[in-house]
Design a protein around this motif. Structure first.
Motif, PDB file in Angstrom:
ATOM      1  N   GLU A   1       0.832  -1.208   0.000  1.00 54.71           N
ATOM      2  CA  GLU A   1       0.000   0.000   0.000  1.00 54.71           C
ATOM      3  C   GLU A   1       0.865   1.256   0.000  1.00 54.71           C
ATOM      4  OE1 GLU A   1      -2.676   0.957  -0.831  1.00 54.71           O
ATOM      5  OE2 GLU A   1      -3.745   2.311   0.502  1.00 54.71           O
ATOM      6  N   MET A   2       2.039   1.163   0.659  1.00 52.88           N
ATOM      7  CA  MET A   2       2.945   2.313   0.658  1.00 52.88           C
ATOM      8  C   MET A   2       3.318   2.683  -0.780  1.00 52.88           C
ATOM      9  SD  MET A   2       6.717   2.602   2.327  1.00 52.88           S
ATOM     10  CE  MET A   2       7.694   2.310   0.862  1.00 52.88           C
ATOM     11  N   TRP A   3       3.678   1.677  -1.585  1.00 56.88           N
ATOM     12  CA  TRP A   3       4.074   1.966  -2.965  1.00 56.88           C
ATOM     13  C   TRP A   3       2.892   2.387  -3.828  1.00 56.88           C
ATOM     14  CZ3 TRP A   3       8.637   3.456  -3.732  1.00 56.88           C
ATOM     15  CH2 TRP A   3       9.725   2.891  -3.066  1.00 56.88           C
ATOM     16  N   GLU A   4       1.731   1.801  -3.539  1.00 54.45           N
ATOM     17  CA  GLU A   4       0.552   2.216  -4.320  1.00 54.45           C
ATOM     18  C   GLU A   4       0.239   3.686  -4.049  1.00 54.45           C
ATOM     19  OE1 GLU A   4      -3.440   3.439  -4.969  1.00 54.45           O
ATOM     20  OE2 GLU A   4      -2.880   2.823  -2.968  1.00 54.45           O
ATOM     21  N   ARG A   5       0.285   4.081  -2.775  1.00 57.90           N
ATOM     22  CA  ARG A   5       0.024   5.485  -2.422  1.00 57.90           C
ATOM     23  C   ARG A   5       1.132   6.401  -2.939  1.00 57.90           C
ATOM     24  NH1 ARG A   5      -5.063   6.895  -1.571  1.00 57.90           N
ATOM     25  NH2 ARG A   5      -5.136   5.385  -3.228  1.00 57.90           N
ATOM     26  N   PHE A   6       2.380   5.857  -2.998  1.00 63.38           N
ATOM     27  CA  PHE A   6       3.489   6.601  -3.608  1.00 63.38           C
ATOM     28  C   PHE A   6       3.073   7.026  -5.015  1.00 63.38           C
ATOM     29  CE2 PHE A   6       7.056   6.609  -6.516  1.00 63.38           C
ATOM     30  CZ  PHE A   6       8.120   7.187  -5.828  1.00 63.38           C
ATOM     31  N   SER A   7       2.544   6.045  -5.764  1.00 71.22           N
ATOM     32  CA  SER A   7       2.205   6.362  -7.152  1.00 71.22           C
ATOM     33  C   SER A   7       0.982   7.289  -7.205  1.00 71.22           C
ATOM     34  CB  SER A   7       1.969   5.086  -7.959  1.00 71.22           C
ATOM     35  OG  SER A   7       0.793   4.428  -7.543  1.00 71.22           O
ATOM     36  N   TYR A   8      -0.020   7.027  -6.345  1.00 66.93           N
ATOM     37  CA  TYR A   8      -1.242   7.834  -6.406  1.00 66.93           C
ATOM     38  C   TYR A   8      -0.985   9.290  -6.022  1.00 66.93           C
ATOM     39  CZ  TYR A   8      -5.830   9.735  -5.387  1.00 66.93           C
ATOM     40  OH  TYR A   8      -6.935  10.546  -5.373  1.00 66.93           O
ATOM     41  N   TYR A   9      -0.437   9.487  -4.817  1.00 61.43           N
ATOM     42  CA  TYR A   9      -0.246  10.869  -4.364  1.00 61.43           C
ATOM     43  C   TYR A   9       0.868  11.571  -5.123  1.00 61.43           C
ATOM     44  CZ  TYR A   9      -3.606  10.441  -0.613  1.00 61.43           C
ATOM     45  OH  TYR A   9      -4.779  10.299   0.086  1.00 61.43           O
TER      46      TYR A   9
ATOM     47  N   MET B   1       0.197   4.553   8.713  1.00 61.98           N
ATOM     48  CA  MET B   1       1.552   5.106   8.598  1.00 61.98           C
ATOM     49  C   MET B   1       2.143   4.757   7.230  1.00 61.98           C
ATOM     50  SD  MET B   1       2.432   6.710  11.216  1.00 61.98           S
ATOM     51  CE  MET B   1       2.496   6.890  12.951  1.00 61.98           C
ATOM     52  N   GLY B   2       1.893   3.516   6.798  1.00 63.27           N
ATOM     53  CA  GLY B   2       2.398   3.091   5.485  1.00 63.27           C
ATOM     54  C   GLY B   2       1.819   3.962   4.380  1.00 63.27           C
ATOM     55  N   ILE B   3       0.513   4.227   4.481  1.00 63.23           N
ATOM     56  CA  ILE B   3      -0.161   5.088   3.502  1.00 63.23           C
ATOM     57  C   ILE B   3       0.551   6.440   3.427  1.00 63.23           C
ATOM     58  CG2 ILE B   3      -2.259   6.475   3.201  1.00 63.23           C
ATOM     59  CD1 ILE B   3      -3.899   4.097   4.140  1.00 63.23           C
TER      60      ILE B   3
ATOM     61  N   SER C   1       6.506  23.604  -5.930  1.00 60.51           N
ATOM     62  CA  SER C   1       5.260  23.954  -5.225  1.00 60.51           C
ATOM     63  C   SER C   1       4.508  22.705  -4.765  1.00 60.51           C
ATOM     64  CB  SER C   1       4.372  24.817  -6.106  1.00 60.51           C
ATOM     65  OG  SER C   1       4.044  24.129  -7.290  1.00 60.51           O
ATOM     66  N   SER C   2       4.666  21.593  -5.500  1.00 63.47           N
ATOM     67  CA  SER C   2       3.946  20.377  -5.104  1.00 63.47           C
ATOM     68  C   SER C   2       4.432  19.862  -3.741  1.00 63.47           C
ATOM     69  CB  SER C   2       4.110  19.282  -6.160  1.00 63.47           C
ATOM     70  OG  SER C   2       5.475  18.982  -6.340  1.00 63.47           O
ATOM     71  N   TRP C   3       5.650  20.244  -3.357  1.00 61.61           N
ATOM     72  CA  TRP C   3       6.165  19.765  -2.074  1.00 61.61           C
ATOM     73  C   TRP C   3       5.341  20.256  -0.898  1.00 61.61           C
ATOM     74  CZ3 TRP C   3      12.277  19.419  -1.694  1.00 61.61           C
ATOM     75  CH2 TRP C   3      12.697  18.415  -2.559  1.00 61.61           C
ATOM     76  N   PHE C   4       4.605  21.349  -1.091  1.00 62.02           N
ATOM     77  CA  PHE C   4       3.762  21.816   0.022  1.00 62.02           C
ATOM     78  C   PHE C   4       2.707  20.783   0.387  1.00 62.02           C
ATOM     79  CE2 PHE C   4       5.892  25.696  -0.814  1.00 62.02           C
ATOM     80  CZ  PHE C   4       5.855  26.396   0.380  1.00 62.02           C
ATOM     81  N   GLN C   5       2.286  19.988  -0.603  1.00 67.93           N
ATOM     82  CA  GLN C   5       1.302  18.939  -0.299  1.00 67.93           C
ATOM     83  C   GLN C   5       1.882  17.917   0.675  1.00 67.93           C
ATOM     84  OE1 GLN C   5      -1.009  17.246  -3.513  1.00 67.93           O
ATOM     85  NE2 GLN C   5      -0.510  18.951  -4.859  1.00 67.93           N
ATOM     86  N   ASN C   6       3.196  17.932   0.783  1.00 66.91           N
ATOM     87  CA  ASN C   6       3.837  16.966   1.667  1.00 66.91           C
ATOM     88  C   ASN C   6       3.664  17.272   3.145  1.00 66.91           C
ATOM     89  OD1 ASN C   6       4.968  14.536   1.328  1.00 66.91           O
ATOM     90  ND2 ASN C   6       6.764  15.285   0.246  1.00 66.91           N
ATOM     91  N   PHE C   7       3.172  18.466   3.463  1.00 66.16           N
ATOM     92  CA  PHE C   7       2.962  18.746   4.882  1.00 66.16           C
ATOM     93  C   PHE C   7       1.893  17.835   5.472  1.00 66.16           C
ATOM     94  CE2 PHE C   7       5.068  22.866   4.007  1.00 66.16           C
ATOM     95  CZ  PHE C   7       6.049  22.747   4.977  1.00 66.16           C
ATOM     96  N   GLN C   8       0.885  17.491   4.669  1.00 62.51           N
ATOM     97  CA  GLN C   8      -0.176  16.621   5.219  1.00 62.51           C
ATOM     98  C   GLN C   8       0.378  15.259   5.675  1.00 62.51           C
ATOM     99  OE1 GLN C   8      -3.168  16.750   2.126  1.00 62.51           O
ATOM    100  NE2 GLN C   8      -4.362  18.296   3.183  1.00 62.51           N
ATOM    101  N   PRO C   9       1.005  14.470   4.779  1.00 59.38           N
ATOM    102  CA  PRO C   9       1.522  13.185   5.281  1.00 59.38           C
ATOM    103  C   PRO C   9       2.596  13.339   6.358  1.00 59.38           C
ATOM    104  CG  PRO C   9       2.157  13.536   2.982  1.00 59.38           C
ATOM    105  CD  PRO C   9       1.150  14.580   3.318  1.00 59.38           C
ATOM    106  N   THR C  10       3.428  14.386   6.245  1.00 55.80           N
ATOM    107  CA  THR C  10       4.474  14.555   7.271  1.00 55.80           C
ATOM    108  C   THR C  10       3.841  14.756   8.637  1.00 55.80           C
ATOM    109  OG1 THR C  10       5.823  15.664   5.629  1.00 55.80           O
ATOM    110  CG2 THR C  10       6.521  15.901   7.904  1.00 55.80           C
ATOM    111  N   PHE C  11       2.850  15.635   8.682  1.00 54.13           N
ATOM    112  CA  PHE C  11       2.199  15.882   9.976  1.00 54.13           C
ATOM    113  C   PHE C  11       1.443  14.647  10.465  1.00 54.13           C
ATOM    114  CE2 PHE C  11       2.252  20.669   8.980  1.00 54.13           C
ATOM    115  CZ  PHE C  11       3.338  20.887   9.822  1.00 54.13           C
TER     116      PHE C  11
END
Ligand code: PHE
Length: 496
Positions: free
Chosen positions: A20-28, A150-152, A329-339
């Motif tokens: 699921e981690m890799w699937e979400r890697f591709s999706y997000y 967490m994997g997601i 700019s897409s890196w800002f979306q990374n705040f959600q999973p990081t948090f």
């Protein structure tokens, strides 16, 4: 919590975790650059207007979660979950490979549809097989779902970082290709891991095993179903011919999809309330599920703007220079999973310590908190956009803080909501209602896309008012839930 998490879990959980981690890697990862690609007219993107691009984005993300309904059905009735996950993963990978080919709009839309179909097949089934690893239920199973979550988010983080970087800094299609490689790694993990560690699970379609058969639909119910579909078609035709919506445009099509999703959900809830053979207590519980459905759809409608209006805000109006380097700019979306990765354990232990003092907030209160936090986050964006309308770049801290509030809100509603859905649903309808939970996500994603249609470059002055609207609507809904939490809790009939 930490003691539960450190308990030994079956190896199968880690197979599912990494798949699921890799699937979400591709999706997000792909999703992080999707809108940028649709709007871009300089670096080989599609050059669409904000209205068109966000509508397509909304249609795509909504389809992904709507297709979990047939995906779940296929696994339950024909394939079994394991095959559904395997084939779903292959279809997703093919979709990303198609997207990686720079071959014009037709091929691009084919790729998007392929990814959506594959995800519909994989996503619901990989979560339900996690549950199957723990037939006894209980705290260990809850802990397993926290690990899985967490994997997601680890996958989302890596995907946004890598696919976002490659897509923005090198070339869009290189980004899409990286998403395909991520899914390939997920398939490899699943292939080898499931052979040894998921033996005997998800092999037979569960409908064939079920002893408690769901009563086959009676003829009158079938007639009612067909009648409703006919009514819906007539309604859409009337809207089209009177010019209320124009389904030959992307935006009109997305509006049409919204009407279809809302009608199907309303008809489904009405159907089980009226003809589902429910007891009085069950009917009240379904009433609570309806309220939670509305709340979660509204929540995602705000939250998922990470990929739409907030992505546009990051790209055009946020200060992104560090030294001489411009942060994608897409890196800002990374705040959600990081948090999520940072705060999920914190919130989980908070709930546990509160419940040991008998002070764990009830489900409606948690939903109210989630919506109010989301509302507050959009008030932050009102302030940020008031800077942008003056033609200045807003500090990156606005988006950072906005995403912090989103995530704390998410942790109040998303894990709690899923488990309350399984607990409150009348037994015979559990899997269908799990499907409805995804439909809530689907509707939210669609609205997040449609709403951002107003964020065109020519329309910058409207931004504060648009963000203000989201802030007010979500806060008010949250406050209503907070006022009525006691009666709603009462309807839950002893479940919490
Ligand atoms: N981050 C979650 C996930 O990707 C969001 C989500 C929740 C999606 C519920 C669908 C349904 O799994």
């Amino acid at each position: 919590m930490s003691s539960q998490i450190s308990q030994k879990h079956p190896k199968g959980l880690y197979v599912l975790f990494f798949a699921e981690m890799w699937e979400r890697f591709s999706y997000y990862g792909m999703r992080a650059i999707l809108l940028l690609f649709l709007l871009d007219n300089i670096k080989g993107g599609m050059g669409m207007s904000a209205a068109e691009g966000t509508a397509i984005y909304g249609l795509y993300t909504a389809s992904v979660y709507l297709l979990t309904l047939p995906g779940g059905w296929l696994a339950d009735n024909i394939l079994g979950q394991k095959k559904a996950i395997w084939y779903g993963g292959i279809v997703i990978m093919l979709g990303h490979i198609i997207l990686a080919v720079p071959a014009g709009p037709a091929i691009f839309f084919l790729g998007l549809s392929t990814v959506a179909i594959g995800t519909g097949l994989l996503k619901p089934n990989i979560s339900s097989i996690v549950g199957e690893l723990y037939p006894e239920g209980g705290a260990r199973r809850d802990a397993a779902f926290s690990i899985f979550y967490m994997g997601i988010n680890l996958g989302s983080f890596l995907g946004i970082a890598i696919v976002g970087y490659l897509g923005e800094k090198v070339n869009w299609h290189m980004g899409f290709g990286a998403a395909a490689i991520g899914m390939l790694l997920g398939l490899i993990v699943f292939r080898y891991g499931s052979a040894t560690h998921l033996k005997g699970l998800g092999e037979v379609p569960s409908a064939k095993e079920a002893s408690e058969e769901v009563a086959p639909a009676s003829n009158s119910n079938k007639m009612l179903g067909y009648g409703l579909i006919a009514l819906l078609v007539v309604f859409l035709v009337v809207l089209q011919t009177t010019g209320t919506i124009n389904m030959t445009t992307a935006q009109g099509l997305a509006q049409g999809a919204g009407i279809i999703i809302v009608s199907i959900s309303a008809a489904y809830f009405l159907f089980i309330l009226i003809a589902g053979g429910l007891t009085r207590v069950e009917k009240y519980r379904v009433g609570v599920l309806i309220i939670l459905f509305l709340a979660i759809a509204l929540f995602w409608a705000g939250y998922e703007q990470a990929g739409t209006s907030l992505q546009i805000f990051a790209e055009r109006h946020t200060q992104r220079m560090i030294g001489g380097w411009e942060v994608p700019s897409s890196w800002f979306q990374n705040f959600q999973p990081t948090f999520v990765l940072i705060f999920a354990p914190v919130l989980a232990s908070l709930w546990i310590s509160l419940s040991s003092q008998n002070r764990n907030p009830s489900i409606p209160v948690k939903f109210a908190m989630g919506l109010i936090l989301l509302g507050l986050s959009f008030f932050v964006m009102v302030a940020a956009s008031n800077i942008a309308v003056k033609g200045e770049l807003a500090s990156p801290f606005f988006l950072t803080f906005t995403y912090f509030l989103h995530t704390i809100g998410e942790l109040c509603v998303s894990p709690v909501g899923l488990s309350s859905y399984t607990k409150l649903a009348p037994k015979r309808y559990v899997s269908q209602l799990m499907g409805i939970w995804f439909v809530g996500a689907s509707l939210g994603n669609l609205i997040a896309g449609l709403f951002a249609g107003g964020f065109d470059e020519s329309n910058i002055l409207q931004m504060p008012a648009l963000f203000n609207q989201v802030a007010i609507i979500t806060t008010i809904f949250g406050l209503i839930l907070l006022v009525f939490w006691k009666p709603i809790k009462g309807w839950m009939g002893g479940i919490h």
